[in-house]
Structures are given as structure tokens and as C-alpha cells.
Design a protein around this motif. Structure first.
Motif: not given
Length: 752
Positions: A451-455
Motif C-alpha cells: 500500500d505504498c501510495k497511501n503510505k
């Protein structure tokens, strides 16, 4: 707050802060000097400028597309070793290419090594072949040389025999005619022998020449073979040098292609620049950032560390000590202060205990012992206390043996260490498993790089909220300090008012005591003097005259003494009031000066806070003392007291006139003393009451004056209250903006 794209957050926050300040600038303030309001607004603008600069730096370093993980920690903690091992395990593209190139060059190097070995063997064969041929020729030559030596010895012997034989023939021909005749004929036995010897020498010389000729031929052959061998060996040496040059080149290339180039050698600041390594797993791009050590030369690495930390979305704090990070001293920050400074803004921070293992015997089951486990629990507590909910936990591993288990290298140090470790394990996979680095790698991919984008959005929003929180806390700190100033001022002013009241009460007490003491001295003086006259056995008329004379003098002295006593009491009161006010002014001045420097506000310019500007204390106190002294002293005079005293005496004498003229001496003296005592007591009481009445009347004026002082001291701090109100309201608005940023960072992914 509506943001079009996440990256617009910096401009939006800056705009909102400017709007907050604009509201304060536009607002009208009643009963408050604008200069004080302007100070508060100016201070807010300074904080806004600082925040804008920090937001600009965040914007410059922000990364919105690729997930960045920073490896942050102490010098020589093994950050680069861990990253290098992860590059191998996770097949980082540049590392894959590098290792493939290493394998290719390694094969080339092996081929070259084989060629060198083969070449050396060929050289040895050539050398052996030529050496054998030359040896055979040398042996032949040596045999011939031996024969030559033998022949030369024979010729030498023959020559010696010929010399001796010629000497004998010469002697023999002289010995007799026959012998001489025989000599002439040439038939002497000795002559025959001489001829044979000469023939032998001739034959030997011929043979010698033949042998020498043959030996020379052999020497030519030997030299020829040697030259052929040398030429061939020189040719082989040239080929060998080319092979060695190629081998050296390949070894150098292998050194540059070896794993572990980024691993430090123990020297401080081995890593000075931030190095980024890009990976891709499950359609998620992420970067591992290798930061310089935080305990090196700060002037060399601080900027690099700050920029990388601002870019990172998750931070791993790497340490090789199973202990909490320590605070520094007054001269420099310790590791803990640096961690709070650099990592306080991050959403996720992990601590990684990279145990230092240089010997296979240190690899114990579970990797750590009980003491280390307890120390790591303390580290967890310390990190949690200083980073709060953003501290996410601790991981355990040892990177160096993990690197040795899978690293491809041509460095002797690593090769020897690999040999030492792998000798104790069946294969590299078992050694890697013992290090826990493979577990860490799996956790990194499965739990962190998800979930890199959200992180990324959450992390970048968090950094902005931290800056807003710092600004809010700075404003709140100034606000709290202003409140502290107000409380300290109020406490000081209450104390000063209390001291003024105490000083005034002390003045009244001192005045009463001075009057009492003066009246007592007055009574004692008259009594002693009239008693001396009575003891002279005077009549009633003389008694009355003497008493009046003594009384007038005593009253004059009383007036002088009372005036001095009252003036002395008032002077002490004046000095005490001045001391109280000067002490008050000095304390408030020091207080305001200290807080002004601390808060960067000029509190000393706020009129209501500076009593030296409210009134001229010394002049006011002097006027008070003059007025009070005049009121007290002006209400009593010797003429008035004499009139009182004579009227009292006349009344007493008229009542007792028959008793004064008693013929009995002792009785007359006793009655005269009695009359004197009554007159003295009543006169003293009347005068005392008169002076006390004057003091009490002046006390009303004293209360009026001191009340004015106290009102000036208690003067309301409206301007200060307004500054507190403005800063408090600004702090609340920044806090609301901060909360909005945090909420939008959390909910952004859901809303989009």
C-alpha cells in the motif's frame, strides 16, 4: 481544506497560515495600543517565515511516486552491510547486473589462470629440453677438455724429458771420442730416445689441436642452443607478461564488481553521501536509502542526512548496541537528541538491532542472550517515550555473516571470513538462516512495502503536520510564557502592595512609639526637676512659679524632640518605600528583560508593564513625606501645650490651694509632689492625645497617597492580555489546521 493533489499541500498550508495572520492584522482592537498588537503579529510572521522555509524544504525533498525507506543510525552500525545483503537477496537490478558481470569476469579470470598455468608448464618443458641438449654437449665438451688436459700434461712431461735427455747427451758426447763419434753419427741410444720423444710430442700436439678444434665446435653448439633457448624463453616471457597483465586487469575489474564495495572499513564517515538503491516487487517501486552515520563529522554529513530523512517515508534506526540511545552533554547532542530531531516527524520508525558478529561461535540460537533481550526492551521503551505512537517496534538480525553467506567477492578480508564461517556450516543457506536477515527481507516485502501510495501520502502529510505542530507549540510556548510573566508580575505587585501596607503600618507604630517615648521622657524630666525644687522646702507660690518655669522648658524640649522623632520615623518610612519600589522596579525589569530575550518580544516597551514610566517614585514619595510630616507637626505647638498645661495646673492648684500652704514641712512637700504628679500626668496625657490625634488625622492622608501608589501598581495589563489572546487564538487556529492535515492524510486514499 480542499487540496487538488497531495503535492499541493505545501502551498495550501502556507496560504492558510498567511490567512490566519491577515485576520489578526485586519481586526480592530479597542483600548489597546497597536504597538503591542504589532509585536505579537510580527512574532507570528517570523514563525510563519520559518514554517514557510521548512515547508519549502519539505517540498524540495518530497517524494510522491516512489516509496523511500531510510537506513539511519550510528556510525559503523552496519547500515551498508545490511543494505548490500538485501540488494543481493532482493535482486536489486544494478546488483544483478553487477553480479552477472562479476561471474563473467570471474570465468575470464579462471581461463587466464589456466592459460598462465599451461604457459608456465610449457616454459618449463622448453627449459628442460634445451637444458638437456646443452647438458649433453657440455658433457662431451668436458670429456674433450679432460683429454686435452691429459695430452697437455703428456706434452709437458715429454718436453721435460727432452730437456733432461739433451743435457745428458751433451754430457755423454764429451765423455769419450766414441761417444762423440756416435753422437755425430747420430746413433747414440739417447739420441734415439730423444727422437721418439720428439715424435710423441708432435703426435700429441696434433691430437691436441684436433681436440681443441672439436671442443670449440661444441662450445659453438652450446652457445647456439643457449641463444635459441633464451630467444624462445623471451618470447614466452612476453606472452606470460601479457597474460599477467590481463590477469591483473581482470582482478581489478573483479574488485570493482565484488559485493561489499559499499561496506565500510571501520573508518568514521566511510559513507558521506546518501546512496539510493531502487527495487520493484509486486508492482510496488521502493528505494532503500543508505545514510551517513549520525555520529561522524556533522559538518560533512548533516545536510545529506536532513535531506534524506525529509524524503523518506519509513525509517529504520540501525544500531549495533543492545542498549537505549544516550543523551549528549551541553556541548553537543547525543544520539537520542538526534533521533528525536530527525525522526520525530515520521509516521513509521523501526529500530533494527544489527548484532556485531565476527566469529562463527558468536552465532548462538536465537541470536541474543537474556541480557541483550532485557537491554533491547529498554531500547524499546526509550524509543516509544521519545517518538510516541510513530515508533513501530524492533527487529533483530546480524548482517555481516549474512553477507558472507551469499556475497561474491575477490577481497581477501571477505574471502578469509567466508572460509571461516562456511567451514562451520554445511551450506550458505543454513548460515543465512541463522542471521535472521532472510526473515527481515521477507517482512520488508510483505509488511512494509505494501500500500505504498497511501503510505507515501500519509507520511508526507505527517511531516507537514509535525511542522505545524512545532509552530503551534512555539506559539503556545510564547503564550504560556506571557501568562507566566503576567502571573509573576501580579504576584510581585501583590507582594509590593503588601510591603507598602506593612511599611505604612510600621510608620504608624513608629510614630506612636516615638510619641510615647517622648512623653515618658517629658514626664520624667519635669518630675525630677520639680522634686529637686520641692526638696528645697519652697512655699506654694514659689512651687507654682518653679513648676511653670520647668514646664515651659520641658514643653519646648518636647516639641523639638517630638519633631525630630517624627521626622526620623518619616525619613525611615521614605527610605523603606523607596527601597521597596526600587526593588520592585529592578525585579520587574530583570523579569521582563529575561522573558523578552527568551520570547523575542520587547516587553519593556509595554507601558503598563514598566512602573518607572508610570510615575516618578522618588518625587512622589518625597511629596508624601513632606505632606504627612507637615500635617503632624503643624497640628501641635509649644504655645498650645503651655496653655493646656497651665490650665490643668491652675485647676489642680485652685482645688488644693489650702493644702499647699500646710505648715508641716513633710506634709507640704508630699502635697506639692502630689500636685506636681497630677499636673504632669494630666498634662502628658493631654499632649499625648493631641499628638496622636494629629497622627491619626495625617494617617487618612497617608492612606490616600499610598492607595494611589497601590492603584498604579495594580494597574491592569490589558495590552499584555491582548497579546496573550492573539497568540492563544493563533495557536488554536494552527492546531485546527494541523488536525485537518492529519485527518486528510489518513482519509485521502478513501476519498480518491
Amino acid at each position: 481544506m480542499k487540496i487538488g493533489t497531495p503535492s499541493e499541500i505545501y502551498k495550501k498550508v502556507t496560504h492558510d497560515i498567511e490567512s490566519i495572520i491577515y485576520v489578526f492584522k485586519s481586526k480592530k482592537y479597542n483600548d489597546v495600543k497597536y504597538e503591542e498588537i504589532e509585536q505579537a503579529i510580527t512574532r507570528l510572521e517570523e514563525m510563519k517565515s520559518k514554517l514557510s522555509l521548512e515547508l519549502e524544504m519539505l517540498n524540495d525533498n518530497a517524494e510522491w511516486d516512489v516509496f523511500n525507506i531510510a537506513f539511519y543510525g550510528e556510525t559503523n552500525a552496519g547500515k551498508s552491510t545490511l543494505i548490500e545483503t538485501l540488494r543481493i537477496i532482493l535482486n536489486e537490478p544494478t546488483k544483478v547486473c553487477q553480479r552477472e558481470a562479476f561471474d563473467f569476469k570471474k570465468n575470464e579470470a579462471i581461463d587466464v589462470e589456466k592459460k598462465i598455468t599451461k604457459h608456465c608448464k610449457l616454459v618449463e618443458e622448453i627449459n628442460d629440453r634445451y637444458s638437456l641438449e646443452i647438458k649433453i654437449l657440455n658433457e662431451k665438451s668436458d670429456l674433450i677438455k679432460t683429454d686435452i688436459c691429459e695430452i697437455e700434461k703428456d706434452i709437458q712431461c715429454f718436453e721435460e724429458e727432452i730437456i733432461n735427455l739433451k743435457k745428458h747427451i751433451n754430457e755423454k758426447k764429451k765423455s769419450s771420442v766414441i761417444n762423440f763419434f756416435l753422437y755425430i753419427v747420430g746413433i747414440l741410444k739417447e739420441q734415439q730416445i730423444l727422437s721418439n720423444l720428439e715424435n710423441s710430442i708432435q703426435n700429441s700436439s696434433f691430437t691436441l689441436n684436433q681436440l681443441i678444434l672439436e671442443c670449440d665446435k661444441l662450445e659453438i653448439q652450446i652457445n647456439s642452443k643457449s641463444e635459441e633457448m633464451n630467444l624462445e624463453l623471451e618470447k614466452m616471457e612476453g606472452m606470460y607478461l601479457k597474460l599477467k597483465e590481463n590477469q591483473h586487469r581482470l582482478n581489478q575489474e573483479l574488485m570493482h564488481l565484488s559485493d561489499g564495495l559499499i561496506i565500510g572499513d571501520g573508518q568514521s564517515d566511510f559513507t558521506r553521501d546518501v546512496k539510493a538503491y531502487k527495487f520493484s516487487r509486486h508492482n510496488q517501486d521502493f528505494v532503500l536509502l543508505d545514510l551517513p552515520g549520525i555520529e561522524g563529522k556533522e559538518e560533512l554529513v548533516t545536510k545529506e542526512i536532513d535531506s534524506a530523512v525529509k524524503k523518506a517515508h519509513v525509517v529504520f534506526y540501525i544500531t549495533n548496541k543492545a542498549a537505549p540511545p544516550q543523551n549528549g552533554g551541553d556541548a553537543h547532542d547525543g544520539t537520542l537528541q538526534k533521533i528525536k530531531k530527525h525522526l520525530g516527524q515520521h509516521t513509521e520508525v523501526f529500530s533494527i538491532y544489527n548484532k556485531r558478529v565476527k566469529n562463527p561461535k558468536q552465532l548462538i540460537p536465537g541470536l541474543i542472550n537474556e541480557d541483550e533481550r532485557k537491554s533491547l526492551a529498554e531500547l524499546e521503551t526509550t524509543m516509544k517515550e521519545n517518538l510516541g505512537d510513530h515508533y513501530s517496534g524492533n527487529k533483530l538480525l546480524t548482517a555481516y555473516p549474512a553477507f558472507l553467506s551469499i556475497g561474491k567477492t575477490s577481497y581477501d578480508t571477505f574471502l578469509k571470513a567466508q572460509e571461516k564461517f562456511l567451514k562451520n556450516y554445511d551450506d550458505y543457506e543454513k548460515l543465512l538462516s541463522e542471521t535472521y536477515v532472510d526473515r527481515f527481507s521477507n517482512w520488508l516485502i510483505s509488511d512494509i512495502v505494501t500500500d505504498c501510495k497511501n503510505k507515501i501520502i500519509k507520511s508526507n502529510y505527517r511531516k507537514v503536520s509535525v511542522r505545524l505542530n512545532d509552530t503551534e507549540m512555539s506559539i503556545r510556548k510564547i503564550c504560556d510564557e506571557l501568562i507566566t510573566v503576567k502571573k509573576l508580575l501580579e504576584k510581585t505587585r501583590r507582594g509590593t502592595v503588601s510591603q507598602l501596607d506593612e511599611s505604612t503600618n510600621t510608620l504608624i507604630t513608629n510614630l506612636h512609639n516615638a510619641v510615647t517615648q517622648g512623653i515618658n521622657c517629658f514626664k520624667k524630666s519635669i518630675r525630677e526637676k520639680i522634686y529637686l525644687e520641692i526638696e528645697k522646702d519652697i512655699n506654694g507660690r514659689t512651687f507654682k512659679e518653679k513648676y511653670k518655669e520647668i514646664l515651659e522648658k520641658a514643653l519646648t524640649e518636647l516639641e523639638v524632640n517630638q519633631t525630630k522623632s517624627i521626622e526620623s520615623a518619616l525619613d525611615s518610612y521614605k527610605k523603606d518605600i523607596e527601597r521597596i519600589i526600587e526593588k520592585h522596579n529592578r525585579y520587574e525589569s530583570e523579569l521582563l528583560d529575561a522573558f523578552s530575550k527568551q520570547m523575542f518580544l520587547n516587553l519593556d516597551n509595554i507601558e503598563e508593564l514598566n512602573l518607572k514610566r508610570v510615575l516618578n517614585w522618588k518625587k512622589a514619595v518625597g511629596e508624601l513625606v513632606l505632606v504627612i510630616g507637615g500635617l503632624i507637626v503643624g497640628l501641635f505647638t509649644t504655645i498650645g501645650w503651655v496653655a493646656i498645661a497651665f490650665s490643668i495646673l491652675g485647676a489642680i492648684v485652685s482645688v488644693s490651694k489650702n493644702l499647699i500652704n500646710i505648715f508641716d514641712k513633710n506634709k507640704r512637700m508630699a502635697y506639692q509632689k502630689s500636685i506636681a504628679n497630677k499636673s504632669i500626668d494630666k498634662t502628658s496625657t493631654a499632649i499625648f492625645d493631641s499628638i496622636i490625634e494629629s497622627i491619626n488625622e495625617s494617617n487618612n492622608q497617608l492612606i490616600v497617597y499610598t492607595e494611589k501608589f497601590k492603584q498604579d501598581i495594580r494597574k491592569p495589563t490589558r495590552n499584555l492580555d491582548s497579546m496573550i489572546c492573539i497568540l492563544n487564538e493563533a495557536s488554536e487556529k494552527v492546531g485546527i489546521l494541523k488536525s485537518t492535515i492529519i485527518r486528510e492524510g489518513v482519509n485521502y486514499n478513501e476519498n480518491n
